[in-house]
Design a protein around this motif. Sequence first.
Motif, PDB file in Angstrom:
ATOM      1  N   ASP A   1       0.825  -1.219   0.000  1.00 28.53           N
ATOM      2  CA  ASP A   1       0.000   0.000   0.000  1.00 28.53           C
ATOM      3  C   ASP A   1       0.857   1.267   0.000  1.00 28.53           C
ATOM      4  OD1 ASP A   1       0.956   0.240   2.558  1.00 28.53           O
ATOM      5  OD2 ASP A   1      -0.998   0.136   3.545  1.00 28.53           O
TER       6      ASP A   1
ATOM      7  N   GLU B   1      -0.071  10.212   2.911  1.00 28.66           N
ATOM      8  CA  GLU B   1      -1.205  10.267   1.979  1.00 28.66           C
ATOM      9  C   GLU B   1      -2.379  11.082   2.519  1.00 28.66           C
ATOM     10  OE1 GLU B   1      -3.887   6.942   1.382  1.00 28.66           O
ATOM     11  OE2 GLU B   1      -2.916   5.805   2.974  1.00 28.66           O
TER      12      GLU B   1
ATOM     13  N   GLN C   1      -4.466   8.575  -8.792  1.00 30.30           N
ATOM     14  CA  GLN C   1      -5.003   7.336  -9.371  1.00 30.30           C
ATOM     15  C   GLN C   1      -4.051   6.183  -9.104  1.00 30.30           C
ATOM     16  OE1 GLN C   1      -7.706   6.405 -11.170  1.00 30.30           O
ATOM     17  NE2 GLN C   1      -8.715   8.331 -11.674  1.00 30.30           N
ATOM     18  N   GLN C   2      -2.750   6.519  -9.057  1.00 34.14           N
ATOM     19  CA  GLN C   2      -1.764   5.488  -8.781  1.00 34.14           C
ATOM     20  C   GLN C   2      -0.547   6.119  -8.121  1.00 34.14           C
ATOM     21  OE1 GLN C   2       0.029   3.516 -12.142  1.00 34.14           O
ATOM     22  NE2 GLN C   2       0.769   1.835 -10.883  1.00 34.14           N
ATOM     23  N   VAL C   3      -0.099   5.531  -7.017  1.00 31.07           N
ATOM     24  CA  VAL C   3       1.132   5.979  -6.390  1.00 31.07           C
ATOM     25  C   VAL C   3       2.241   5.074  -6.918  1.00 31.07           C
ATOM     26  CG1 VAL C   3       2.365   6.267  -4.210  1.00 31.07           C
ATOM     27  CG2 VAL C   3      -0.079   6.789  -4.338  1.00 31.07           C
TER      28      VAL C   3
ATOM     29  N   ARG D   1     -12.117  -0.578   0.124  1.00 31.72           N
ATOM     30  CA  ARG D   1     -11.092  -1.341  -0.593  1.00 31.72           C
ATOM     31  C   ARG D   1     -11.524  -2.802  -0.741  1.00 31.72           C
ATOM     32  NH1 ARG D   1      -7.352   2.265   2.579  1.00 31.72           N
ATOM     33  NH2 ARG D   1      -6.327   3.514   0.978  1.00 31.72           N
TER      34      ARG D   1
ATOM     35  N   GLU E   1      -9.780  -3.371  -4.589  1.00 40.80           N
ATOM     36  CA  GLU E   1      -8.868  -2.395  -5.213  1.00 40.80           C
ATOM     37  C   GLU E   1      -8.298  -1.520  -4.107  1.00 40.80           C
ATOM     38  OE1 GLU E   1      -7.822  -1.330  -8.443  1.00 40.80           O
ATOM     39  OE2 GLU E   1      -6.751   0.047  -7.098  1.00 40.80           O
ATOM     40  N   SER E   2      -6.973  -1.419  -4.018  1.00 40.81           N
ATOM     41  CA  SER E   2      -6.395  -0.696  -2.875  1.00 40.81           C
ATOM     42  C   SER E   2      -6.369   0.819  -3.079  1.00 40.81           C
ATOM     43  CB  SER E   2      -4.992  -1.219  -2.564  1.00 40.81           C
ATOM     44  OG  SER E   2      -4.122  -0.868  -3.613  1.00 40.81           O
ATOM     45  N   ASN E   3      -6.286   1.283  -4.313  1.00 32.86           N
ATOM     46  CA  ASN E   3      -6.293   2.736  -4.555  1.00 32.86           C
ATOM     47  C   ASN E   3      -7.716   3.274  -4.389  1.00 32.86           C
ATOM     48  OD1 ASN E   3      -6.803   5.083  -6.609  1.00 32.86           O
ATOM     49  ND2 ASN E   3      -4.621   5.153  -6.156  1.00 32.86           N
TER      50      ASN E   3
ATOM     51  N   ARG F   1      -9.258   6.023  -5.194  1.00 34.34           N
ATOM     52  CA  ARG F   1      -9.910   6.683  -6.318  1.00 34.34           C
ATOM     53  C   ARG F   1     -10.456   5.641  -7.305  1.00 34.34           C
ATOM     54  NH1 ARG F   1      -7.617  12.426  -8.469  1.00 34.34           N
ATOM     55  NH2 ARG F   1      -9.299  12.884  -9.922  1.00 34.34           N
ATOM     56  N   ARG F   2      -9.656   4.625  -7.544  1.00 30.63           N
ATOM     57  CA  ARG F   2     -10.124   3.553  -8.446  1.00 30.63           C
ATOM     58  C   ARG F   2     -11.193   2.711  -7.759  1.00 30.63           C
ATOM     59  NH1 ARG F   2      -4.405   2.618  -9.983  1.00 30.63           N
ATOM     60  NH2 ARG F   2      -4.575   0.681  -8.807  1.00 30.63           N
TER      61      ARG F   2
END
Lengths: 282, 282
Positions: free
Chosen positions: A64, A181, A201-203, B152, B157-159, B161-162
């Motif tokens: 994460d 975050e 959207q993606q780290v 989540r 899905e861990s993000n 926003r997604r």
Amino acid sequence: MLGGACTYIALAASYFTRVNIVGVVGEDFAQRDYDFLAGRGSDLAGLERVKGKTFFWSGLYSADMNDRTTLRTDLNVFAGFEPKLPASYRSQPYLLLGNIQPELQRSVRAQMNGVRLVGGDTMNYWISDHRENLLKTIAEWDFLLINDSEARMLAGESNLRRAAEKILAMGPHTLVIKRGEYGAILFREDAHFIVPGYLLQQVFDPTGAGDCFAGGFIGYLAGQGVNPREGRIPHVDLRRAVIYGSVMGSFCCEKFGVDRFRTLTRAEVDERYQEFKACTEF
Amino acid sequence: MLGGACTYIALAASYFTRVNIVGVVGEDFAQRDYDFLAGRGSDLAGLERVKGKTFFWSGLYSADMNDRTTLRTDLNVFAGFEPKLPASYRSQPYLLLGNIQPELQRSVRAQMNGVRLVGGDTMNYWISDHRENLLKTIAEWDFLLINDSEARMLAGESNLRRAAEKILAMGPHTLVIKRGEYGAILFREDAHFIVPGYLLQQVFDPTGAGDCFAGGFIGYLAGQGVNPREGRIPHVDLRRAVIYGSVMGSFCCEKFGVDRFRTLTRAEVDERYQEFKACTEF
């Protein structure tokens, strides 16, 4: 690859002001990395090059991205570093002291003539094992940037609001607590300001995000020409500096290492600033 | 002492609108607790009283109040609960479904005639062990309130926003992800809104804070008379509902159990709303 706190701070700040770098590298430091920093408008007169290898760090992030394990730290030429400011740097109005031994931060501060605004970063090791020296150092600062767990450690207080009060009594009139975050909080005696983190959207790689925050923060204030020697910095300027810090930290995470700064434009920076406004106002 | 999701939701919502409670208690439910809820303007026609003991929960919080361990859960009369709405409730325009078996949430929804806005809460157990039933249930909702780890889990899905995009494709047009002390995020197809958590000087007892958030959220929207059947709810109303939810959750933490609501006034609620504005605008 190219990295390190100084690099990230300088790159982020370069979108707002010219930056004079003080640091040390070894014989292995690549010409293309000099060129990249210089190309972003950094003055490299204070970047010493000495015999030996450049500082090296590698680490592994959790799935994460909230935790990381250091795989390797080689101090190399950093071990004997004694920062010396070129004459041309000494009269600069703004000074950001990266995370290093508090004594060295103090010695850099002492080499400046008439600095207007000075602040910096520190870390858990200096808080726990060099506390007296650290307190003596930050007593001379206008602002301190620190993450939440370190703020709790420095203050000996788990509630952030009470921890902030204790830290503001140690010298700095302004405190920024970084929360990864979850964003950041700005504290000053008269008010506090909370900003959530940008929802990426993606780290891709969070390495350097905290340093980019610092670079955006001091860079914006320097670009505005704030002068706390002539009265308090307007709170709105500090708030905007926190937003620009958050913006630069968010871009940093989008690509590996410093790569995002190879293409990032000032227009994108300002667009993201507006996005922060749009997703927080009510 | 008095507790439970329904209690916290009703108390928080009561600052904005009248509330019709649906629930079940046992013979041990105290007259002073009926009086307290009724005194805050709740209609108790739908609060069944049956033979046996009231639901009971106790838990232990970690020192930083971010984790808790359940010490005891006695379902008691809650085990056989089948919610039946009094006739006077069925034509109400706003419905909030507390965390319970998804089938029961669906049966309550089915008893309503012409509801305008319906949403609710759920938890990890229903997501992992009753997924199909839960999906069928939330497909009929306008909004879902859920915490970050559950979002989540629901989206796989861990993000965030997604994850939010995936959840919005499951039915609800509005999603609120609660992040504990870090605040909340509102998602809708057209925009998102992030609010940080209120910085309390002391967190005395976080029990019920998420439910108070839900009560403030739906209570504010009901008080405004929003009607999504006549077109999208203005985003600014949803944003303000999230702030009022955050305000009610923050007050909840200031005293043990429901005690803060024994003295809290609407003026204090509005004052804290203004504080949220003051510490987030730039």
